[in-house]
Design a protein around this motif. Structure first.
Motif: not given
Lengths: 253, 171
Positions: A153, B100, B65, A150, B121, B131-132, B93-96
């Motif tokens: 972020w 967000s 965050r 990412d 995923n 990609i996410i 948007l936050n992948n992990f």
């Protein structure tokens, strides 16, 4: 009355003479043509593909493949064929994603001899063939070291997709040549156009390489350079059967 | 016989030549949330084509965050920095994480938008990797400049689609 009688006689004699004249005008000629004495089951050929062995060794690119086939000889015209092989890939992408597979594949189909026999030609077993194949492979594969980052972020994750399994089905058009270099020993090549029938499921981890088909595209090209041995081949004799042909005389003469 | 031997020889030369496959990714991997700004319009719920886009004179957007102490800090990188005449924005948007948060400054008034979402995923290919993609669950907003929020399309992926509509307060 006598006149009518004479007229009828002369008319009937003309009519009778017509076919006789035609027969007389024809010239009898006796020539000999070779008889098609080829057996229906004229043995079988076992072929080994040299091309895949050479490319696997020298230009492997992370891919290996080897295959062999058995080809029945029916009347030296039709050649039902079964090809079996093993193939695999160990490929690392530019982003260090690793794809690994090992699998077996099968193809079956038929070739047709397109070579026309000339009446006075020397008997030969050389072939110019065209045919179709249906190919199938059920195989396992792994996709590992898939990196996710990412950039906004922050954070990185490595994903592995171990032990994926799939079955792929495709068809091929094949053209090729086989030359009998010494008795019963054949060298040949063939070109193939392979078209995939099985579609990838959206979102599924699709394989990069399919044993027997190649890279996972809609269509691929293939090339085989075969070395084959023909078992139980019928001996070609120059036995000629006399045939009487009747040549028609040219009307203009 | 000689002719055939020649053809076999020619094709044996072809055997040596091999072509390397193209190993570059040609697919788009850019997953973005699209947010459009609109003037308030009560008819929106009935006739969506009646809505009028709102052009923001100056817009600044930055991610927020939560740190380990539960305190919100801004992400170093600014997504839109005093951008002029903006009516649409694309946000990552936050992948992990499943939420967000964005700090959006409309001219001089600041609002905070919190999006909760699920992440999925999506493996593309060996060349492109993974990609996410996201699916929006809720959007919570402070109401200093913005009056209301509407989720248009929940799925956030590589397709350029309008996901969220933000309606500003009437002046």
């Amino acid at each position: 009355m006598q006149r009518i009688f004479v007229y009828l006689i002369s008319l009937s004699s003309i009519l009778l003479c017509l076919p006789v004249n035609t027969v007389m005008a024809q010239k009898k000629k006796q020539i000999t043509v070779p008889a098609d004495s080829t057996r229906w089951l004229n043995g079988f050929t076992v072929n080994v593909d040299v091309a895949s062995l050479v490319t696997s060794t020298f230009v492997s690119n992370g891919i290996y493949s080897s295959e062999a086939g058995i080809q029945l000889d029916l009347k030296h015209k039709f050649f039902p064929t079964l090809e079996l092989g093993v193939a695999g890939a160990n490929k690392v992408s530019n982003d260090n994603i690793n794809f690994k597979t090992n699998g077996v594949f099968e193809r079956f189909g038929i070739d047709f001899n397109l070579r026309k026999k000339k009446p006075d030609s020397k008997p030969t077993n050389n072939l110019f063939t065209a045919g179709i194949r249906l190919g199938m492979s059920n195989f396992n594969y792994n996709v590992t070291n898939v990196s996710l980052t990412d950039t906004y972020w922050g954070g990185t994750e490595i994903i592995n997709y171990p032990t994926q399994n799939t079955t792929k089905l495709w068809y091929e058009f094949v053209v090729g040549v086989q030359v009998e270099v010494i008795r019963n020993l054949y060298l040949g090549w063939n070109l193939r156009v392979k078209n995939m029938l099985s579609k990838d499921i959206t979102g599924a981890v699709s394989p990069w390489y399919i044993p027997g088909f190649g890279q996972n595209n809609a269509s691929n090209y293939g090339f085989n350079y075969t070395l084959g041995y023909h078992f139980f081949q019928q001996k070609k004799s120059v036995k000629k059967t006399p045939v009487i042909l009747i040549e028609k005389k040219d009307k203009s003469k | 016989m000689k002719k055939y031997s020649f053809i076999v020889f020619i094709f044996s030369i072809f055997l040596i030549i091999s072509c390397a496959g193209d190993e570059t990714c040609t697919q788009t991997k850019y997953v973005k949330l699209t947010v459009n700004f609109y003037h308030p319009n009560p008819l929106d719920s009935i006739l969506s084509n009646r809505i009028v886009a709102s052009i923001i004179d100056s817009l600044t957007v930055q991610g927020l965050r939560k740190d380990t102490l539960g305190k919100y800090t801004t992400v170093d990188s600014i997504l839109y920095n005093n951008q002029k005449n903006v009516s649409t924005i694309n946000l990552p948007l936050n992948n992990f994480s499943t939420s967000s948060i964005f700090k959006i400054k409309f001219n001089t008034i600041t609002d905070t938008m919190t999006i909760t979402h699920s992440n999925l995923n999506d493996y593309l290919s060996l060349e492109c990797g993974c990609i996410i993609t996201h699916s929006i669950d809720t959007v919570v907003m402070t109401h200093h400049y913005i009056d209301s929020v509407r989720i248009k399309i929940h799925d956030v992926n590589t397709i350029n689609a309008e996901n969220i509509r933000l309606f500003n307060k009437s002046k």
